[in-house]
Write a protein that holds these residues in place. Structure first.
Motif, short mmCIF file in Angstrom:
data_model
loop_
_atom_site.label_atom_id
_atom_site.label_comp_id
_atom_site.label_asym_id
_atom_site.label_seq_id
_atom_site.Cartn_x
_atom_site.Cartn_y
_atom_site.Cartn_z
N UNK A 84 39.56 28.07 51.01
CA UNK A 84 38.37 28.51 51.76
C UNK A 84 38.35 30.04 51.89
N UNK A 85 39.54 30.63 52.03
CA UNK A 85 39.62 32.07 52.26
C UNK A 85 39.15 32.88 51.07
N UNK A 86 39.33 32.32 49.86
CA UNK A 86 39.00 33.12 48.67
C UNK A 86 37.69 32.71 48.01
N UNK A 87 37.08 31.64 48.52
CA UNK A 87 35.94 31.05 47.81
C UNK A 87 34.85 32.06 47.44
N UNK A 88 34.44 32.90 48.40
CA UNK A 88 33.36 33.83 48.07
C UNK A 88 33.84 35.28 48.13
N UNK A 89 35.15 35.48 47.90
CA UNK A 89 35.70 36.83 48.02
C UNK A 89 35.31 37.69 46.83
N UNK A 90 35.09 39.00 47.10
CA UNK A 90 34.90 39.97 46.03
C UNK A 90 36.24 40.56 45.60
N UNK A 91 37.17 40.63 46.55
CA UNK A 91 38.49 41.22 46.29
C UNK A 91 39.56 40.38 46.98
N UNK A 92 40.69 40.17 46.29
CA UNK A 92 41.86 39.62 46.97
C UNK A 92 42.89 40.75 47.07
N UNK A 93 43.32 41.04 48.27
CA UNK A 93 44.41 42.01 48.42
C UNK A 93 45.65 41.20 48.80
N UNK B 105 44.00 29.63 40.98
CA UNK B 105 43.26 30.24 42.09
C UNK B 105 42.27 31.25 41.53
N UNK B 106 42.73 32.07 40.60
CA UNK B 106 41.88 33.14 40.06
C UNK B 106 40.69 32.54 39.31
N UNK B 107 40.92 31.47 38.60
CA UNK B 107 39.83 30.83 37.85
C UNK B 107 38.75 30.28 38.76
N UNK B 108 39.13 30.01 40.02
CA UNK B 108 38.12 29.51 40.98
C UNK B 108 37.36 30.62 41.68
N UNK B 109 37.68 31.89 41.41
CA UNK B 109 37.03 33.00 42.11
C UNK B 109 35.67 33.30 41.50
N UNK B 110 34.89 34.10 42.24
CA UNK B 110 33.66 34.62 41.65
C UNK B 110 34.04 35.38 40.38
N UNK B 111 33.18 35.37 39.35
CA UNK B 111 33.57 35.94 38.06
C UNK B 111 33.97 37.42 38.12
N UNK B 112 33.33 38.19 39.00
CA UNK B 112 33.64 39.63 39.02
C UNK B 112 34.74 39.98 40.02
N UNK B 113 35.27 38.98 40.73
CA UNK B 113 36.29 39.27 41.75
C UNK B 113 37.58 39.75 41.09
N UNK B 114 38.30 40.63 41.79
CA UNK B 114 39.53 41.16 41.21
C UNK B 114 40.68 41.14 42.23
N UNK B 115 41.89 41.42 41.71
CA UNK B 115 43.11 41.21 42.49
C UNK B 115 43.81 42.54 42.70
N UNK C 279 42.39 40.49 35.55
CA UNK C 279 41.63 40.65 36.80
C UNK C 279 42.33 41.57 37.79
N UNK C 280 43.50 42.04 37.48
CA UNK C 280 44.21 42.86 38.47
C UNK C 280 43.95 44.35 38.22
N UNK C 281 44.05 45.12 39.32
CA UNK C 281 43.76 46.56 39.22
C UNK C 281 44.93 47.36 39.82
N UNK C 282 46.12 46.77 39.68
CA UNK C 282 47.28 47.29 40.39
C UNK C 282 47.62 48.72 39.97
N UNK C 283 47.51 49.02 38.71
CA UNK C 283 47.87 50.37 38.28
C UNK C 283 46.81 51.41 38.66
N UNK C 284 45.56 50.94 38.79
CA UNK C 284 44.53 51.84 39.35
C UNK C 284 44.91 52.23 40.77
N UNK C 285 45.41 51.25 41.53
CA UNK C 285 45.82 51.54 42.90
C UNK C 285 46.89 52.63 42.92
N UNK C 286 47.85 52.51 42.00
CA UNK C 286 48.94 53.47 41.98
C UNK C 286 48.42 54.87 41.68
#
Lengths: 440, 317
Positions: free
Chosen positions: B213-222, B252-262, B283-290
């Motif tokens: 339920x927490x990720x169903x309509x999320x744009x971002x998972x942190x 879990x990721x396959x169930x996310x909105x298509x543009x959602x990222x991690x 789908x991850x943007x971890x190195x952008x964060x760094x």
């Protein structure tokens, strides 16, 4: 002979005062007649006694000297925080003429010799009657029982491992039975540390917001419940120190109604302040039990009003400025309270309509004395002349430099309170006279 | 002036304008990274002390790089709790540092509130690099910067933070920063790690213990790092159970909105809170964060030392 503050005469009259005793403030002005440290007479009006000097009370309230069932004077072992002498000065300034000291010193008060030593130190200071409690277990280690009999003979008025709970339920049960037969209570620092362990403030919204480890109410409620059930079975007298949760108030209320021999005290900070005070991470608001939520604060105040909680006790816990410079989670628990107790009571109980002034004074004098059966807290003809002069209207701002305790870790620094102790007398002798704001 | 303050102690204290203004400057610094010469001379002659009272690798390196790219003089000072026994208080340390005339202090400390305390006793600027479980504002800013690069305006966007929220300074800084920018924040994890009281932090903060339920309509998972050493057995039964209940897996990721990222603040416990498949996936943007972390820290240091955003426009382009 003239009245002299500098040389208090052996016999004198205090007139022009409203005498407050047994929960009531006299409607008409009255007097107190002191002779050789005892109450020679008291009543309404102002008698003329030839040759007896008269202190004009100027319309102040005259009440019995206050009794504090819970102070930490830190001697021996913590003299940098407080000594019996400095603590006695703070007590006198707060209107107290009797104090009950906690045994969590270093070494602990766990034998008759230590009890006698503390009483002697109190007598040397000569400002307040010192009634020591002894530790439940040698070294407060929670194993085995101290020599309660010898310690009671030496003057101990109760037993407690305060600062820490007695974790071992069978030891607590044994202590209640054994102390009960000696006519003294076991005082419980009610905390289940398996529930609160590692916490440094109340577990709730503010601990969650600040990222500080919480101490849930359940840690206190469960421990109060356990100790009450042990007391019910053992038949001894349980005194619950520093009640801070609405749950504990409710458990005690029910137990009293059911006839369990339980008494309880609450601190000024627990009926006046809540956990939001911790928002700036100041260790001046770190105590155990912690400041709780507004409904707990209200429940504690109501408990005092309906008698569920028998009395106010300060849990005066001095710590050095250095220790209170530690980060919140590293700093020690506890705040000083002797010098602000009356004013906090007036400000947060009387002015809010929870208690009237007579009720507040009873919570500070007669009621605590009754809990431990102390020869103090009253004003009766023939009894000892321990009394205070109070100005319930005077406003003052709490400032570190004005405190007489060796430590200044007050939760009320900078706060303006109402109600001032103008003078304190022990056995008819002056132990405190307020000069705050007086030009002499 | 973008930051009208001496210190940055938490995102709770910053306004939306301050956050956006800082991120704007960070964006300009980020552009410098792709040039052959990545440093700018604007902090020359200024001294920054990195005081790390708790083990840290990433945050410390990121701060050091930021300071070096601004040409500041740097002193690193690390202690572990055991060497800081009673007797030497934080105040003693602070006063010693102040006596040596420094311009800025970056502090990481295991106690919540430590940065604020130092800011009160020191005249120099203080940047909080993480205090206990309280705040980690530079992490919050870099997370928000990363989200804005993908999503633009965050108003109405849904961010789900998963992990040990109770013990997470990253979560708290995210919550404050994101809600100020109008995002909706869902906190997810077992009840032992996500106290219900946290929902009171804001109108648009909610607690949801069910991951689906927490990720169903999320744009971002942190996705937060699970502290393996903390509370295992009490807060959760173990890593296997955590992964089963709250691990971000390919399913879990396959169930996310298509543009959602991690996102993940690192260091990752692979196959505990995040499956390797996701950690290495598209789908991850971890190195952008760094990378953004260095830029955000440059921006804060620059702004707190009185930097003029106008002057930067020429210098950094």
């Amino acid at each position: 002979m003239e009245w002299s503050w500098e040389r208090i005469p052996a016999e004198y009259l205090v007139t022009d005062v409203f005498v407050c005793r047994q929960g009531k403030v006299g409607k008409r002005k009255g007097f107190l007649h002191v002779k050789r440290g005892r109450v020679e007479g008291l009543g309404v009006g102002a008698p003329t006694l030839e040759g007896v000097p008269v202190l004009d009370g100027g319309g102040l309230v005259l009440a019995p000297g206050f009794v504090d069932l819970h102070v930490h004077f830190r001697e021996p072992g913590g003299e940098e925080k407080e000594t019996v002498a400095s603590g006695s000065r703070a007590a006198a300034a707060g209107g107290f003429t009797s104090v009950v000291t906690m045994p969590n010193t270093d070494p602990a008060i766990d034998n008759a010799g230590m009890v006698r030593y503390l009483i002697q130190r109190g007598n040397e200071a000569g400002l307040v009657r010192v009634f020591p409690t002894g530790a439940v277990s040698p070294g407060r280690r929670g194993e085995g029982m101290c020599e309660f009999g010898a310690m009671v003979e030496a003057g101990a008025v109760g037993f407690t491992d305060d600062g820490s709970p007695v974790r071992d339920g069978s030891l607590m049960s044994g202590a209640l039975k054994y102390a009960g037969h000696l006519g003294v209570p076991v005082i419980t620092h009610a905390e289940d540390t398996t529930i609160t362990g590692g916490g440094c403030m109340h577990a709730g919204y503010w601990s969650a917001r600040l990222g500080l480890a919480g101490m849930p109410r359940a840690g206190e409620d469960a421990a109060v419940f356990r100790d009450i059930e042990l007391a019910r079975a053992a038949g001894g007298h349980l005194h619950v120190a520093h009640v801070s949760t609405k749950g504990a108030v409710e458990i005690i209320r029910r137990a009293k109604a059911e006839g369990v021999r339980v008494t309880a005290e609450a601190t000024p900070h627990h009926f006046s302040l809540d956990h939001a005070r911790c928002r700036d991470f100041s260790p001046l608001f770190k105590m155990s039990p912690p400041l709780r939520e507004p409904d707990d604060v209200n429940a504690v105040a109501e408990g005092l009003a309906d008698g569920t909680i028998d009395c106010i006790a300060t849990d005066h816990a001095p710590h050095t400025a250095t220790e209170k410079e530690y980060q919140f989670d590293q700093a020690p628990f506890g705040v000083v309270g002797l010098e602000t107790a009356f004013a906090v009571g007036v400000t947060y109980l009387v002015r809010t309509g929870v208690l009237d002034l007579g009720g507040l004074v009873a919570c500070l004098a007669e009621r605590p004395a009754r809990v431990l059966n102390l020869p103090a807290g009253g004003l009766d003809e023939g009894g000892e002349a321990d009394f205070v002069l109070l100005d319930p209207e005077q406003e003052w701002t709490v400032q570190a430099a004005d405190l007489r305790s060796r430590s200044r870790n007050s939760a009320y620094l900078g706060e303006t309170l109402r109600g001032r102790v103008k003078a304190t007398f022990l056995r008819g002798r002056l132990t405190w006279r307020d000069r705050l704001g007086v030009q002499e | 002036m973008i930051l009208q303050r001496k210190d940055v102690l938490g995102l709770e204290d910053l306004s939306a304008e301050e956050i956006l203004g800082t991120l704007d400057i960070a964006g300009r610094f980020r552009a410098v990274f792709d040039r052959p010469v990545r440093s700018v001379p604007i902090m020359r002659g200024r001294t920054v002390v990195n005081f790390f009272h708790e083990p840290s690798t990433r945050t410390r390196i990121s701060f050091e790089l930021a300071e070096k790219r601004l040409s500041a003089d740097i002193v690193n000072f690390s202690t572990v709790d055991s060497s800081f026994k009673k007797g030497e208080t934080l105040r003693d340390t602070a006063e010693n540092l102040a006596a040596m005339k420094i311009d800025m202090l970056v502090i990481r400390h295991s106690s919540s509130g430590a940065a604020r305390y130092l800011a009160e006793v020191l005249k120099c600027s203080v940047i909080n690099a993480g205090d206990g479980a309280h705040e980690h504002p530079t992490q919050g800013l870099l997370d928000i910067m990363t989200m804005r690069q993908r999503l633009g305006d965050l108003r109405g966007r849904k961010v789900t933070i998963i992990g040990d929220i109770a013990h997470s300074r990253v979560a708290r800084s995210n919550i404050w920063g994101l809600t100020k920018l109008g995002a909706e924040v869902t906190l997810c994890g077992p009840p032992t790690m996500v106290p219900g009281a946290l929902a009171k932090l804001g109108e648009h903060v909610k607690v949801e213990h069910d991951l689906k339920r927490a990720v169903a309509d999320a744009d971002v998972l942190n996705v937060l790092r699970i502290q393996l050493e903390r509370g295992a057995g009490k807060a959760f039964p173990g890593n296997r159970e955590y992964h089963r209940m709250y691990g971000i897996t390919g399913d879990v990721v396959r169930g996310l909105k298509p543009e959602a990222f991690i996102m993940h603040p690192g260091p990752m416990n692979r196959d505990v809170e995040i499956a390797s498949e996701v950690a290495d996936g598209p789908r991850q943007v971890i190195l952008d964060q760094v990378a953004n972390g260095v830029a955000v820290r440059m921006a804060l240091i620059y702004l707190l030392s009185g930097g003029d955003p106008g002057a930067l426009a020429g210098g950094a382009q």
